[in-house]
Structures are given as C-alpha cells and as structure tokens.
Motif scaffolding. Structure first.
Motif, mmCIF file in Angstrom:
data_model
loop_
_atom_site.group_PDB
_atom_site.id
_atom_site.type_symbol
_atom_site.label_atom_id
_atom_site.label_comp_id
_atom_site.label_asym_id
_atom_site.label_seq_id
_atom_site.Cartn_x
_atom_site.Cartn_y
_atom_site.Cartn_z
ATOM 1 N N LYS A 179 -10.058 32.746 -35.909
ATOM 2 C CA LYS A 179 -9.622 33.657 -36.971
ATOM 3 C C LYS A 179 -10.608 33.521 -38.129
ATOM 4 O O LYS A 179 -11.421 32.576 -38.148
ATOM 5 C CB LYS A 179 -8.206 33.296 -37.421
ATOM 6 C CG LYS A 179 -8.066 31.869 -37.916
ATOM 7 C CD LYS A 179 -6.633 31.539 -38.283
ATOM 8 C CE LYS A 179 -6.516 30.081 -38.721
ATOM 9 N NZ LYS A 179 -5.142 29.727 -39.099
ATOM 10 N N TYR A 220 -3.098 36.569 -34.419
ATOM 11 C CA TYR A 220 -4.253 36.455 -33.528
ATOM 12 C C TYR A 220 -3.899 35.993 -32.122
ATOM 13 O O TYR A 220 -4.774 35.949 -31.265
ATOM 14 C CB TYR A 220 -5.287 35.501 -34.146
ATOM 15 C CG TYR A 220 -5.854 36.010 -35.446
ATOM 16 C CD1 TYR A 220 -7.016 36.778 -35.475
ATOM 17 C CD2 TYR A 220 -5.206 35.761 -36.649
ATOM 18 C CE1 TYR A 220 -7.525 37.272 -36.663
ATOM 19 C CE2 TYR A 220 -5.702 36.246 -37.854
ATOM 20 C CZ TYR A 220 -6.859 37.004 -37.849
ATOM 21 O OH TYR A 220 -7.349 37.500 -39.032
ATOM 22 N N SER A 239 -8.500 36.975 -29.245
ATOM 23 C CA SER A 239 -8.616 36.638 -30.664
ATOM 24 C C SER A 239 -9.918 37.170 -31.250
ATOM 25 O O SER A 239 -9.959 37.576 -32.417
ATOM 26 C CB SER A 239 -8.525 35.124 -30.858
ATOM 27 O OG SER A 239 -7.282 34.632 -30.399
#
Length: 416
Positions: A179, A220, A239
C-alpha cells in the motif's frame, strides 16, 4: 504493519473461519522463517546510536520507528523498536521472520536494507536504511500540482515496485500489505527511488503447502483473503492493482462507507474505470489495472508480466537497467487482456476485537491506519449517484477515520 501474535493455545473462536493447525517444518509456524544470519547485538542500543529527538517516523500497536544516527560513522538510520511480547504472548519468532525476509531481500535495491539488529529485555531493534523522502502516500493524495505524481512518475515508480515484488516472489515471499504507506522514497524533491518496507505480515509460500491468513489493510486486501482461500503471489498482485489506481487518481477504488461495504465492493469487484482522473490517462494504464484487479488469482498478471506491459514499456526504459543487477527475470508470456467485473459472489463480516479476553469473530483483518489530507473528488454528487445506479460501482476518496477503531491501541501509521 505488525500483526498480533496468535496464542499458543488459541482462545479465539470463529463462527466461520478457523485457521488450520500450523504445520511445523523447520520453522515454528507455517509461512514463517526461523533462521537468521545477522548478529543480534546484546549491548544497549544507545551505546552505539543517538536517537534524534522530535517526531517519530512511524508508530503502530507494537512498534515505533525513530530516526537515529550511528555514533561511529555519523550515518542516519531508521530504528524500528519492536515489542517481543504482545498481549502477553511471546512474538520473538515473528520478529525473527521479518529479519530473515530482509536478509533474503538484501540483493534487491527495491527493498529497504537491514543494517543491524539489537535485542533488549522487552524489545528488539531493527536498524534500517533511512528513506528521507517518506511514504508515497503523501504524493498520492496531494492537492498541489507540483507535489502530486504525474503519470510518468507513476510509471517509473511502478516499475521499481514491480522489480522489488518480482524479486520477492521469485524467492517465494509474499508481502501481503502492499500500500502507499509501505512504499517509501529515497528523496521527495527531486523524486527519488522506492523502498518497500514493513514485512510484518509477509509469509513464505510453496506449491506443496496451502497458506491461509486473514490479514492485510481493508482497502487493499484481495478477494481470496476475504474468502479465506489460499494465499499466493497473486494476492500481492491484486494489491498492486489497487496501488496503481491510487497512485494515478488519489482515489481508493473499493473504499465503502464502512468496512463491510469495502469488503463487499472487493468481493463483487465493484470498481469504476470512469472516474474523471482516469479519462486523462493513457488507455494502456487502464489495461494495466484491469489485468490485476481480477477476482480469480490465476487470472491476474504476474509481476514479470506486468513489467512487460506496454504501459510501462512506453518510456523511461533506462529505469529498468538497475534491476538487471539484482533480478533474474524469467521469460514468461506477457498478458495485457482485460476483464469485466464479475457478479456478486459472497459477503463477509468484520471482526470485533477486545483487549481482555477471547474474541468471537468471522473475519480478522489486521488494520493499518491512513493519515494525511486528501484531494476532494472533482466528480459531482449527482454524477456519482448516476454512476452508482447504472454501474453499481463504488469509488471513493480516502477517509481518515480508523475503520477498526476497536483495534487501535496506539494511534498513528507504521511505515517501516
């Protein structure tokens, strides 16, 4: 992000999802490494390093990251202080696993470098490479034109992220928490190179043993995480698709009004490719995201296939030169086909966490905390209502309240 440690005699009760008993090969738990080469120093950390007073680099439930200076060299580092006991359980082996993964990734310049390790009575300290540019999240959501990423910036950084992830996957490591907050920059101005950080949720995967975990950051996580299906390298690729969307638009594609709606959006693949910010992009960028945001893991492109995608190959090819020194890229067929959203499949319920006693839950997601200011959506409310009605697509700007407030013992975002 640091997960809570599982209790040795698990007192958690799940009405639907129950972790399989841990297979016990050479390491203690499935997916965890147990052997490290780095010397664990027992001397007081402050005998060798000066901690810089002021703002912490990051903080989580069980760890804090502070900037420090090595006394003998004057070099700056990021010191990650990690508690060995979490809620009364010994979690030293989880820290050892993180050290082992960082050792394994030493050959990749796209992963943060481990310098030294110290151990005290109640905590261990990982002395890590200092990334002065901070996390890329700040640029993802910046309202200032000079700070926000251009498409060319995103392409360059995405190549580097994929180089790092490709290296990890070739070594059977899945990160499981990719992320913007876990992608750092060596410098912010001029825009530097990326460093992947925080391997607290990472696991080793193998073809002969299935691994199931309920973990990650809600916006995510891949559909297979929510469905408690086997984890694979494809879990990271989902992701990366979300990450690309965020970097290009500043929009979190699956974020709902609450965590249940977020999970529903993910499980139903409710994502819009009609945001105003997307219309200004190269159409190849949409193709790139669509080849990753696919419900079935086997349908997603691999990191190596992504590196061959036309969107990333159209300019700045010199950025790929450094990766050849660290990444043995295999020959695989590139896949740039797209897929349509699939019909609804399943819904899940999030957990309720208490600090003092057994927990009853259907889904555990280890939450990370999103901080900062965001751009406001340029799409009008009326347009969004029409879009939602016609396409059942939910695409929202980041929110900054903690969706798992019951889990938050220490506020803040843990970036290393």
């Amino acid at each position: 992000m640091i997960p809570e440690c599982p209790r040795s005699s698990d007192s958690r009760h799940r009405s639907r999802f129950q972790q399989s008993p841990a297979a016990e090969p050479s390491h203690g738990r499935s997916g965890l490494l147990s052997q490290i080469q780095t010397t664990v120093n027992k001397e007081p950390f402050t005998d060798h390093y000066t901690i810089i007073p002021g703002k912490e680099l990051g903080r989580g439930k069980f760890a804090v990251v502070r900037k420090c200076v090595e006394k003998c060299t004057g070099h700056e580092y990021a010191a990650k202080f990690m508690r060995k006991r979490r809620k009364g359980q010994d979690c030293r082996m989880e820290i050892i696993h993180e050290i082992a993964v960082l050792e394994l990734a030493t050959a990749s310049t796209r992963v943060v470098n481990l310098h030294q390790v110290y151990e005290m009575a109640s905590e261990m300290v990982l002395v890590l490479e200092f990334a002065a540019g901070g996390e890329i999240f700040n640029q993802c959501v910046s309202d200032r034109e000079e700070e926000a990423f251009s498409e060319e910036d995103v392409k360059r950084l995405m190549r580097q992220i994929l180089e790092g992830v490709s290296f990890l996957h070739q070594n059977n490591v899945v990160h499981l928490d990719l992320k913007p907050q876990n992608i750092l920059l060596t410098s912010s101005s001029p825009l530097g190179d990326i460093k992947i950080v925080d391997f607290g949720l990472s696991r080793m995967v193998s073809s002969h043993q299935e691994l199931r975990e309920i973990m990650g950051t809600p916006e995510y996580v891949a559909p297979e995480i929510l469905n408690y299906e086997p984890i694979s390298t494809a879990t990271d690729m989902w992701s990366i698709g979300v990450l690309a969307y965020v970097m290009l638009t500043g929009i979190s594609p699956f974020l709902g009004e609450d965590k249940q709606e977020t999970f529903l959006n993910i499980s139903q693949l409710n994502v819009s490719y009609h945001e105003e910010e997307l219309q200004q992009l190269d159409q190849a960028a949409l193709s790139f995201m669509q080849m990753l945001l696919r419900k079935h893991p086997q349908d997603r492109a691999t990191a190596e296939q992504c590196l061959k995608h036309p969107w990333l190959g159209s300019s700045e090819l010199q950025e790929t030169q450094t990766v050849e020194e660290t990444l043995p890229v295999k020959d695989q067929e590139a896949s740039s086909s797209t897929s349509s959203p699939e019909p609804p499949s399943s819904t899940t319920t999030a957990e309720e966490e208490r600090d003092d006693g057994p927990v009853t839950e259907e889904l555990i997601v280890m939450a990370a905390y999103t901080l900062g200011q965001c751009r406001q959506s340029s799409t009008s409310n009326t347009e969004k209502e029409v879009l939602a009605a016609e396409q059942k697509a939910i695409s929202k700007r980041f929110k900054f309240e903690e969706p798992f407030s019951a889990l938050q013992e220490v506020p803040g975002e843990f970036i290393y």
